[in-house]
Every structure is written in C-alpha cells, then in structure tokens.
Motif scaffolding. Structure first.
Motif, PDB file in Angstrom:
ATOM      1  N   GLU A 183       0.839  -1.203   0.000  1.00  0.00           N
ATOM      2  CA  GLU A 183       0.000   0.000   0.000  1.00  0.00           C
ATOM      3  C   GLU A 183       0.870   1.247   0.000  1.00  0.00           C
ATOM      4  N   VAL A 184       0.360   2.267  -0.654  1.00  0.00           N
ATOM      5  CA  VAL A 184       0.981   3.587  -0.609  1.00  0.00           C
ATOM      6  C   VAL A 184       0.113   4.458   0.282  1.00  0.00           C
ATOM      7  N   THR A 185       0.727   5.108   1.245  1.00  0.00           N
ATOM      8  CA  THR A 185      -0.005   5.960   2.182  1.00  0.00           C
ATOM      9  C   THR A 185       0.440   7.396   2.017  1.00  0.00           C
ATOM     10  N   ALA A 186      -0.528   8.263   1.762  1.00  0.00           N
ATOM     11  CA  ALA A 186      -0.260   9.695   1.638  1.00  0.00           C
ATOM     12  C   ALA A 186      -0.776  10.392   2.892  1.00  0.00           C
ATOM     13  N   PHE A 187       0.122  10.979   3.673  1.00  0.00           N
ATOM     14  CA  PHE A 187      -0.258  11.731   4.868  1.00  0.00           C
ATOM     15  C   PHE A 187      -0.565  13.171   4.461  1.00  0.00           C
ATOM     16  N   LEU A 188      -1.735  13.652   4.860  1.00  0.00           N
ATOM     17  CA  LEU A 188      -2.238  14.926   4.368  1.00  0.00           C
ATOM     18  C   LEU A 188      -1.887  16.082   5.279  1.00  0.00           C
ATOM     19  N   ASN A 189      -1.796  17.256   4.674  1.00  0.00           N
ATOM     20  CA  ASN A 189      -1.634  18.489   5.450  1.00  0.00           C
ATOM     21  C   ASN A 189      -2.926  18.791   6.194  1.00  0.00           C
ATOM     22  N   PRO A 190      -2.845  19.556   7.299  1.00  0.00           N
ATOM     23  CA  PRO A 190      -4.056  19.849   8.076  1.00  0.00           C
ATOM     24  C   PRO A 190      -5.139  20.548   7.259  1.00  0.00           C
ATOM     25  N   ASP A 191      -4.754  21.393   6.295  1.00  0.00           N
ATOM     26  CA  ASP A 191      -5.725  22.134   5.493  1.00  0.00           C
ATOM     27  C   ASP A 191      -5.980  21.491   4.131  1.00  0.00           C
ATOM     28  N   ALA A 192      -5.660  20.210   3.991  1.00  0.00           N
ATOM     29  CA  ALA A 192      -5.773  19.531   2.693  1.00  0.00           C
ATOM     30  C   ALA A 192      -7.233  19.329   2.303  1.00  0.00           C
ATOM     31  N   ASN A 193      -7.473  19.433   1.005  1.00  0.00           N
ATOM     32  CA  ASN A 193      -8.794  19.127   0.444  1.00  0.00           C
ATOM     33  C   ASN A 193      -8.797  17.640   0.080  1.00  0.00           C
ATOM     34  N   HIS A 194      -9.171  16.820   1.049  1.00  0.00           N
ATOM     35  CA  HIS A 194      -9.035  15.389   0.847  1.00  0.00           C
ATOM     36  C   HIS A 194     -10.030  14.843  -0.185  1.00  0.00           C
ATOM     37  N   ASP A 195     -11.203  15.479  -0.300  1.00  0.00           N
ATOM     38  CA  ASP A 195     -12.173  15.014  -1.292  1.00  0.00           C
ATOM     39  C   ASP A 195     -11.642  15.196  -2.710  1.00  0.00           C
ATOM     40  N   LEU A 196     -11.014  16.346  -2.963  1.00  0.00           N
ATOM     41  CA  LEU A 196     -10.451  16.605  -4.281  1.00  0.00           C
ATOM     42  C   LEU A 196      -9.333  15.614  -4.600  1.00  0.00           C
ATOM     43  N   LEU A 197      -8.436  15.399  -3.618  1.00  0.00           N
ATOM     44  CA  LEU A 197      -7.328  14.468  -3.824  1.00  0.00           C
ATOM     45  C   LEU A 197      -7.839  13.043  -4.008  1.00  0.00           C
ATOM     46  N   ASP A 216      -5.436   1.448  -8.372  1.00  0.00           N
ATOM     47  CA  ASP A 216      -6.675   0.674  -8.319  1.00  0.00           C
ATOM     48  C   ASP A 216      -7.745   1.548  -7.664  1.00  0.00           C
ATOM     49  N   PRO A 217      -8.746   2.007  -8.413  1.00  0.00           N
ATOM     50  CA  PRO A 217      -9.710   2.965  -7.844  1.00  0.00           C
ATOM     51  C   PRO A 217     -10.508   2.397  -6.670  1.00  0.00           C
ATOM     52  N   ASN A 218     -10.681   1.077  -6.634  1.00  0.00           N
ATOM     53  CA  ASN A 218     -11.447   0.473  -5.530  1.00  0.00           C
ATOM     54  C   ASN A 218     -10.655   0.420  -4.222  1.00  0.00           C
ATOM     55  N   SER A 219      -9.327   0.661  -4.315  1.00  0.00           N
ATOM     56  CA  SER A 219      -8.487   0.562  -3.121  1.00  0.00           C
ATOM     57  C   SER A 219      -8.261   1.905  -2.436  1.00  0.00           C
ATOM     58  N   VAL A 220      -8.670   3.001  -3.078  1.00  0.00           N
ATOM     59  CA  VAL A 220      -8.405   4.332  -2.532  1.00  0.00           C
ATOM     60  C   VAL A 220      -9.336   4.583  -1.359  1.00  0.00           C
ATOM     61  N   ARG A 221      -8.766   4.845  -0.182  1.00  0.00           N
ATOM     62  CA  ARG A 221      -9.563   5.044   1.036  1.00  0.00           C
ATOM     63  C   ARG A 221      -9.043   6.240   1.821  1.00  0.00           C
ATOM     64  N   TYR A 222      -9.972   7.103   2.224  1.00  0.00           N
ATOM     65  CA  TYR A 222      -9.619   8.218   3.111  1.00  0.00           C
ATOM     66  C   TYR A 222      -9.815   7.773   4.553  1.00  0.00           C
ATOM     67  N   ILE A 223      -8.790   7.985   5.383  1.00  0.00           N
ATOM     68  CA  ILE A 223      -8.844   7.615   6.795  1.00  0.00           C
ATOM     69  C   ILE A 223      -8.519   8.850   7.626  1.00  0.00           C
ATOM     70  N   LEU A 240      -1.852  11.978  15.097  1.00  0.00           N
ATOM     71  CA  LEU A 240      -1.851  11.397  13.751  1.00  0.00           C
ATOM     72  C   LEU A 240      -2.461  12.361  12.730  1.00  0.00           C
ATOM     73  N   PRO A 241      -1.951  12.374  11.507  1.00  0.00           N
ATOM     74  CA  PRO A 241      -2.565  13.175  10.444  1.00  0.00           C
ATOM     75  C   PRO A 241      -3.635  12.361   9.703  1.00  0.00           C
ATOM     76  N   ASP A 242      -4.487  13.067   8.963  1.00  0.00           N
ATOM     77  CA  ASP A 242      -5.384  12.369   8.053  1.00  0.00           C
ATOM     78  C   ASP A 242      -4.526  11.720   6.959  1.00  0.00           C
ATOM     79  N   ARG A 243      -5.057  10.662   6.375  1.00  0.00           N
ATOM     80  CA  ARG A 243      -4.265   9.993   5.348  1.00  0.00           C
ATOM     81  C   ARG A 243      -5.168   9.362   4.301  1.00  0.00           C
ATOM     82  N   ILE A 244      -4.548   9.011   3.179  1.00  0.00           N
ATOM     83  CA  ILE A 244      -5.225   8.278   2.118  1.00  0.00           C
ATOM     84  C   ILE A 244      -4.382   7.047   1.800  1.00  0.00           C
ATOM     85  N   ASP A 245      -5.012   5.880   1.860  1.00  0.00           N
ATOM     86  CA  ASP A 245      -4.344   4.629   1.517  1.00  0.00           C
ATOM     87  C   ASP A 245      -4.800   4.184   0.132  1.00  0.00           C
ATOM     88  N   LEU A 246      -3.866   3.615  -0.635  1.00  0.00           N
ATOM     89  CA  LEU A 246      -4.211   3.131  -1.970  1.00  0.00           C
ATOM     90  C   LEU A 246      -3.267   2.005  -2.376  1.00  0.00           C
TER      91      LEU A 246
END
Length: 288
Positions: free
Chosen positions: A54-68, A79-86, A113-119
């Motif tokens: 898995e690749v994990t992207a740790f987001l900035n506090p002011d990140a637009n996670h929906d857009l990303l 893999d679009p089915n693997s993209v998850r916002y946590i 912990l920061p918000d993150r996106i796993d994919l």
C-alpha cells in the motif's frame, strides 16, 4: 537385458565406488532441491508482498481530501477500488485496536496522527513513480510507500540467484565427476572382459551399453533417494513453520512442486548419462 544385467553386476561388484557416487549425487541433489524450494518460496513471498503493498499519503491539516481522493481514482496506475480516506480519529482507533496499551497515552497527549489516504497500485513496480507524484501534490505532507522493504527483498533474491547459479555449477560438477570416476573404476575392473569382447568382434555400442546403463542407473537411484528425502522433508518443515509464521505464503501448489521434482529427477538422469558417456568415450579413445 545383457547390458542391464552387466550394469547391475558392476554396481554390486564396485560397492564402495557406487555408494560413494550415490552419496555425492544424493547430497548434491538434496542441496539443489533445498535451494530451489527456498528460492521458490521467496519469489512467492515477494509476489504476495508486492500485490499487498500500500501507498499511504499523509495529508496536510488544510488539505482538500475530497479533491485528492477523486483525483487519485482517475490515475491509471491506481486501483480505484483501493483508494480510502482515513481520518486522524479513525487512524487512532485502528492503532489503539492493534495496540490497546496506547489508549491511555492517547488520552493524555491527544491525537498526533494526520489524516491519510491509503491506496494500492495495479502494477506494484510503479510504486516509486506514484509516490513521487504524490509528494509533489500540495495537499500531501509525506508519503510512505514501503518500496524500501520490497527493494531489500529483491536484492536478497538477486543475490540468492547468483549464489544459486554458482552452487548449481559446483554441485553438478561434483556429481558429474563422481559418475565419471565410478564408471572408470567399473571399466578398469572389467578391462580383461572388454579385451575378450574386442577379440571376438564385439562392437563399440555393445561394449559401451552396460557402462552407459550403469551411469543411468546411478543417476536414477540418486534421484529417487533425493526426492524421497527432500519432498517429505519440505512438507515437514512447512507444516512446522506455517504455525509459527502464518504471514508467510509457503508454496503448497502440488503441480508446481511436481515440476520442481521432475526437473531435479531429469537432472539426475542427465548427469548419470553424461558422466558415463564421458568416461566411456575417454576409455575408448585411450585403449581402442
């Protein structure tokens, strides 16, 4: 039948040489079998590791996670089915669930912990490329891709392949020399009989056949003994280790294991035939 009977008689008559040859060949084949099975399991482990990477992207506090999140689903490598916002709270819940002792510490110091996106990627070999693209995104603070772990295992696998190639050459050479020495000993022991056959007009093929069959039989017996020890030994080791290492995907595919066993058995027969052919050819060139 005459050639087969003579070959069996020679194996019994030269018991010490035959046992020494069988021991050398059997040990060589068992080592090759063990190395092949280790390499096979390592390759499967690497394939499983890459497929689950898995690749994990740790987001900035002011990140637009929906857009990303929506952007990542359009990337061809992902893999679009693997993209998850946590979220950070969900991440802390997962961490406390895995390590309950951290619950008290989390209550004291809060949630760092920061918000993150796993994919996951469709092609794990593109992990580094995707990670670099993520790092350039302004919404991303850091990226963890696990590629260092995979590269380490790949380096180990490459080293094992080099060592294995050298080992194969050494072991096959030792087995070949053992067969050659055994057949030459048989030829020397039957030198008077060979001379009589020459005098009565026996052809080279008639004289060579028992020695070629002897080498074939030595290879056959060493192959049977080796596989008889290696196959049960492998399943015994796998059954013992699978309970202690449940995360390791040991190879249990019967067809794949039969292919490895078949190749080793064919190799034993080939070494026996080639070694006996070399010994007989040298003798004929020297004495005929």
């Amino acid at each position: 039948m005459y050639a087969l009977q003579q070959a069996l008689r020679a194996i019994r008559a030269n018991g010490v040489a035959s046992i020494a040859t069988l021991t050398t060949m059997t040990l060589s084949l068992i080592i090759l079998a063990g190395f092949s099975l280790v390499s096979l399991n390592l390759n499967q482990f690497l394939a499983t590791l890459q497929s689950e990477l898995e690749v994990t992207a740790f987001l900035n506090p002011d990140a637009n996670h929906d857009l990303l999140l929506n952007t990542l689903k359009t990337w061809g490598e992902v893999d679009p089915n693997s993209v998850r916002y946590i979220s950070k709270n969900e991440g802390m819940g997962q961490l406390v669930g895995a390590l309950p002792a951290l619950e008290t510490a989390a209550e004291i110091v809060g949630n760092p912990l920061p918000d993150r996106i796993d994919l996951r990627l469709l092609d794990p070999t593109l992990t580094t490329v995707v990670a670099e693209r993520l790092r350039r995104d302004p919404n991303v603070n850091d990226v963890e891709d696990g590629s260092d772990t995979v590269e380490t295992f790949l380096a180990v696998n490459d080293a094992l392949q080099v060592i294995g190639s050298i080992l194969i050459i050494i072991l096959l050479t030792s087995g070949l020399l053992a067969i050659i020495n055994s057949i030459r000993a048989a030829i020397t022991a039957r030198s008077k009989e060979v001379e009589v056959m020459k005098l009565v007009g026996a052809t080279r093929s008639f004289i060579r056949a028992p020695f070629l069959i002897e080498g074939f039989l030595l290879g056959l017996m060493s192959g049977v003994i080796s596989l008889g020890l290696a196959v049960p030994g492998y399943f015994y080791v796998v059954n013992r280790l699978s309970g202690r290492l449940p995360f390791v995907p040991f190879v249990r595919d019967q067809d794949l294991l039969m292919q490895v066993a078949g190749l080793l058995f064919a190799l034993a027969l080939l070494v026996g035939l080639v070694g006996s052919a070399i010994a007989v050819t040298q003798h004929l060139r020297e004495d005929f």
